[in-house]
Write a protein that holds these residues in place. Sequence first.
Motif, PDB file in Angstrom:
ATOM      1  N   PRO A   1      -9.460   6.567  11.853  1.00 51.74           N
ATOM      2  CA  PRO A   1      -9.060   7.737  11.063  1.00 51.74           C
ATOM      3  C   PRO A   1      -9.331   7.510   9.580  1.00 51.74           C
ATOM      4  N   SER A   2      -9.314   8.574   8.834  1.00 51.36           N
ATOM      5  CA  SER A   2      -9.659   8.500   7.401  1.00 51.36           C
ATOM      6  C   SER A   2      -8.693   7.624   6.623  1.00 51.36           C
ATOM      7  N   TRP A   3      -7.441   7.535   7.081  1.00 49.99           N
ATOM      8  CA  TRP A   3      -6.445   6.751   6.348  1.00 49.99           C
ATOM      9  C   TRP A   3      -6.538   5.260   6.661  1.00 49.99           C
ATOM     10  N   LEU A   4      -7.345   4.866   7.656  1.00 49.01           N
ATOM     11  CA  LEU A   4      -7.347   3.474   8.116  1.00 49.01           C
ATOM     12  C   LEU A   4      -7.764   2.501   7.012  1.00 49.01           C
ATOM     13  N   THR A   5      -8.895   2.748   6.370  1.00 51.83           N
ATOM     14  CA  THR A   5      -9.403   1.798   5.369  1.00 51.83           C
ATOM     15  C   THR A   5      -8.460   1.632   4.185  1.00 51.83           C
ATOM     16  N   PRO A   6      -7.996   2.710   3.537  1.00 54.59           N
ATOM     17  CA  PRO A   6      -7.064   2.487   2.411  1.00 54.59           C
ATOM     18  C   PRO A   6      -5.753   1.838   2.839  1.00 54.59           C
ATOM     19  N   THR A   7      -5.271   2.148   4.039  1.00 54.16           N
ATOM     20  CA  THR A   7      -4.014   1.551   4.501  1.00 54.16           C
ATOM     21  C   THR A   7      -4.191   0.062   4.776  1.00 54.16           C
ATOM     22  N   VAL A   8      -5.297  -0.295   5.414  1.00 59.03           N
ATOM     23  CA  VAL A   8      -5.568  -1.721   5.677  1.00 59.03           C
ATOM     24  C   VAL A   8      -5.768  -2.470   4.372  1.00 59.03           C
ATOM     25  N   ASN A   9      -6.406  -1.840   3.390  1.00 62.30           N
ATOM     26  CA  ASN A   9      -6.565  -2.488   2.074  1.00 62.30           C
ATOM     27  C   ASN A   9      -5.204  -2.779   1.447  1.00 62.30           C
ATOM     28  N   GLN A  10      -4.298  -1.817   1.531  1.00 68.74           N
ATOM     29  CA  GLN A  10      -2.943  -2.032   1.008  1.00 68.74           C
ATOM     30  C   GLN A  10      -2.223  -3.143   1.777  1.00 68.74           C
ATOM     31  N   LEU A  11      -2.423  -3.158   3.090  1.00 73.60           N
ATOM     32  CA  LEU A  11      -1.804  -4.187   3.919  1.00 73.60           C
ATOM     33  C   LEU A  11      -2.320  -5.569   3.541  1.00 73.60           C
ATOM     34  N   SER A  12      -3.620  -5.682   3.317  1.00 71.77           N
ATOM     35  CA  SER A  12      -4.204  -6.979   2.954  1.00 71.77           C
ATOM     36  C   SER A  12      -3.661  -7.475   1.616  1.00 71.77           C
ATOM     37  N   GLN A  13      -3.486  -6.561   0.675  1.00 68.82           N
ATOM     38  CA  GLN A  13      -2.922  -6.946  -0.618  1.00 68.82           C
ATOM     39  C   GLN A  13      -1.476  -7.416  -0.467  1.00 68.82           C
ATOM     40  N   GLN A  14      -0.707  -6.736   0.395  1.00 67.55           N
ATOM     41  CA  GLN A  14       0.679  -7.132   0.606  1.00 67.55           C
ATOM     42  C   GLN A  14       0.755  -8.507   1.251  1.00 67.55           C
ATOM     43  N   VAL A  15      -0.137  -8.783   2.191  1.00 62.14           N
ATOM     44  CA  VAL A  15      -0.176 -10.100   2.822  1.00 62.14           C
ATOM     45  C   VAL A  15      -0.409 -11.183   1.776  1.00 62.14           C
ATOM     46  N   MET A  16      -1.376 -10.959   0.896  1.00 62.92           N
ATOM     47  CA  MET A  16      -1.701 -11.977  -0.116  1.00 62.92           C
ATOM     48  C   MET A  16      -0.540 -12.168  -1.090  1.00 62.92           C
ATOM     49  N   ARG A  17       0.131 -11.081  -1.431  1.00 64.19           N
ATOM     50  CA  ARG A  17       1.274 -11.201  -2.340  1.00 64.19           C
ATOM     51  C   ARG A  17       2.408 -11.989  -1.684  1.00 64.19           C
ATOM     52  N   GLU A  18       2.623 -11.754  -0.391  1.00 63.99           N
ATOM     53  CA  GLU A  18       3.698 -12.482   0.300  1.00 63.99           C
ATOM     54  C   GLU A  18       3.359 -13.967   0.442  1.00 63.99           C
ATOM     55  N   ILE A  19       2.076 -14.284   0.575  1.00 63.19           N
ATOM     56  CA  ILE A  19       1.675 -15.699   0.601  1.00 63.19           C
ATOM     57  C   ILE A  19       2.029 -16.352  -0.724  1.00 63.19           C
ATOM     58  N   ASN A  20       1.669 -15.706  -1.820  1.00 62.26           N
ATOM     59  CA  ASN A  20       1.982 -16.265  -3.138  1.00 62.26           C
ATOM     60  C   ASN A  20       3.485 -16.305  -3.391  1.00 62.26           C
ATOM     61  N   ASN A  21       4.210 -15.323  -2.864  1.00 56.32           N
ATOM     62  CA  ASN A  21       5.667 -15.332  -3.030  1.00 56.32           C
ATOM     63  C   ASN A  21       6.298 -16.569  -2.404  1.00 56.32           C
ATOM     64  N   ALA A  22       5.657 -17.098  -1.371  1.00 53.64           N
ATOM     65  CA  ALA A  22       6.194 -18.260  -0.654  1.00 53.64           C
ATOM     66  C   ALA A  22       5.606 -19.572  -1.175  1.00 53.64           C
ATOM     67  N   GLY A  23       5.103 -19.567  -2.387  1.00 61.76           N
ATOM     68  CA  GLY A  23       4.476 -20.766  -2.955  1.00 61.76           C
ATOM     69  C   GLY A  23       5.434 -21.941  -3.085  1.00 61.76           C
TER      70      GLY A  23
END
Length: 809
Positions: free
Chosen positions: A502-524
């Motif tokens: 669906p049209s929302w898939l790419t922007p939503t996955v991009n947001q999800l990927s950014q959240q994953v990376m932020r949570e990794i750094n949060n657990a530094g």
Amino acid sequence: MAERKRWFHSLLELPVRLLVKGTPIPERPVEEHLLDPEKPIVYLLKDDSHTDKVALARRCKALGLPDPFEPLQIDGREQSRVISVEKASRWLNSDDAGLPFRTQVLGILEAHRRSDELDVQIVPTGVYWGRAPGKEKPSLLAGLGDKSSPNWFRKMMLVLLLGRDSFIRFSKPVSLRQMADDFGINDRTAHRIVRVARVHFYRQRLMVTGPRLADRQAMFEQIVATPAMRKAIAEEVQAKSKSEEDARAEAIKYLDEIAANYSSNMIRVVDRIMTWLWNRIYRGIKVSNAEQVRSLAQSGHELVYVPCHRSHMDYLLLSYVLYYEGLVPPHIAAGVNLNFWPAGPLFRRGGAFFMRRSFRGNKLYSAVFREYLALLFQKGYSVEYFTEGGRSRTGRLLPPKTGMLAMTVQTLLRGGCDRPITLVPVYLGYEHVMEIGTYMKELKGKRKEKESAWQVLSAVRKLRNFGLGYVNFGKPISLTNFMNDKAPEWRDSINELEVQKPSWLTPTVNQLSQQVMREINNAGALNPINLCALSLLCAEQRSLSRKALEAQIALYLELIRQVPYHSQTTVPEEDAKALVSHAIELDKFSVVEDGIGEIISLEGKNAVLMTYYRNNIIHMFALPSLIASCVLRHRQLSEESLYRTVSEIYPMLKAELFMDWDEEGLKQQFAGQLNALENLGLITRKGELLQVPEHRSSKRNQLILLANIIQETLQRYTITLAQLTHNPGLERGQLESSSQKIAERLASLHGISAPEFFDKKVFSIFISSLREGGYMDEAEGPAKIKSLHQTISMLLATEVHQTIDEAVA
């Protein structure tokens, strides 16, 4: 009966002591589960097994828990300290078990009626012999340990073969006082406890061993028979004029290339090897926040581990830690470059499945891989993949690759997983990365070497003490909750037969990927090496007296304790003096005694290598460093003006360093950091103005070192902004290339050792941030660029600013 039990206990004690290891999970159940030693403890076992009880007794003694064979006195009556859900299978399956489980529970509940102060803690305790999940179609030999309640002969064989691989899993205690108050003291409450206990032990076994293993060839046939694969095969036939049989054979060939061949026996062998390896090269492994992951697994979640990627050791380290946390090692997505002999077959039996670097142009391969991943989720296997795609050569998190995350979301849209899917970000840190020397050579232009058996043997030959390893589990991300928040209409796209895009898939996955990376750094994880690197790389000549180094690290520790970066971040318990001593022992720093005291410095190649470890934690100190830079360069300014400058620059730092605060979070962090810097004497107030300490003050010197953390980042920003100010129409590709060249010149003239300083990828992230922030708009962009350029360039040293201006002009 009591005499017989004591005799049986004595008979079993010696072989259990010799043959059984009984690793506890968690390692310290009293502290982690907050068990109250003042309240009675009753152990709840699945099976009424003497062997299990003897193994439990030995482990309880070591952990300071009550002996399960010691009777419990409740209200003047003697009560067994162990109750079991299932009756025993004993002596040729004769039935001589004690009272039914529900009757025992009801008896303890009744005691709570007689005493208002009584609160018995029931601790569900699983005893597991080996970790074999069994097979969907077990062989006769495999069936030996493939029974949940084995008879005496099976149990004897399990102890002989798997005693060293036994685990005792202590779960959170259940308060019978609370159960009595909430549900009443009656048979229905006892029945409720029985029902919950059975579900608990079923889920716990699934958590420890994983689902039963499918026959590999049968699994291939199942995958190619799915509607999505039948459609992909038909399209392959039409597009490439193949026969259906040939296209189907090619799909199975791809599956054979991709699919894992998980073996619990291989996991046991790898456990032995890894235990030897960690003891040889590391001083230990520190694990944080694991209980939340065990709780999710126990609750039936489909876990997808998404760690950062520092080293080839990552695959082994995370699986090893999960194994000893009582969780089944995940199936791991690995690059096909690792599928070389003999490592490839070994990795495959350890749970690795292999993927090509690119799926582009091969629709059949893409469909096969997607269906294989969906089947893993459907059957309940945990999965691990690295969203960065490859290992970080600079120590920073790389921009995420979204392919695997997109396929995970598409699995949700297929309705292919009945269990809730939860992403578990994982921060992996090391005091020494094995490939660090190779990374530096690659950053200087050396071509990446292809992985081979010789490369592995060469690395093993150089093994030595690498200090500590760190595994911090970040805040889990519920995929369903994330989708509900970011794409509320996602359920409208669920289709069991088609792969949805669906049209929302790419922007939503991009947001999800950014959240994953932020949570990794949060657990530094802060550690002695990255703290020393952070301090020394900011000093002139990359040298500090030992006293000054200890003071600077003490400052950083106090800052992070007063204003935590995140609740998942871990901070060393030791003081600065102990941390410096530990770092020196790892032989990464030059220590010289000059008659006044010790001088600790980074020399030559080590200065470059240490930038890697500094970059692991630079995000935690970016904000206080930016505040320090502003106060130092402006000498004095109002708090309002300071925040205006910080908030203008922060979006760029947030994108590059995967920082997590929104506007409100930034305000809170800013206020906290400013207050902490004032408390520590690094910033003073004169009326409504903020200013720096006096010249020749040790506090001023500490403020300068703190400010220098972010200086190289601000210099890079200025390089790009200066070019856009002089030439607003510069194309992106040309802008990235010219920024890189100017950065290389600046590094040569000003002794900047960080390889990422002139990394084109880092400039690309900054340019993307400018575009997202509206700085590249034709109408308002030039004015915004000019304003940001003026703001940031004011924070640079005059000589650095002049070098950039000369290069741009």
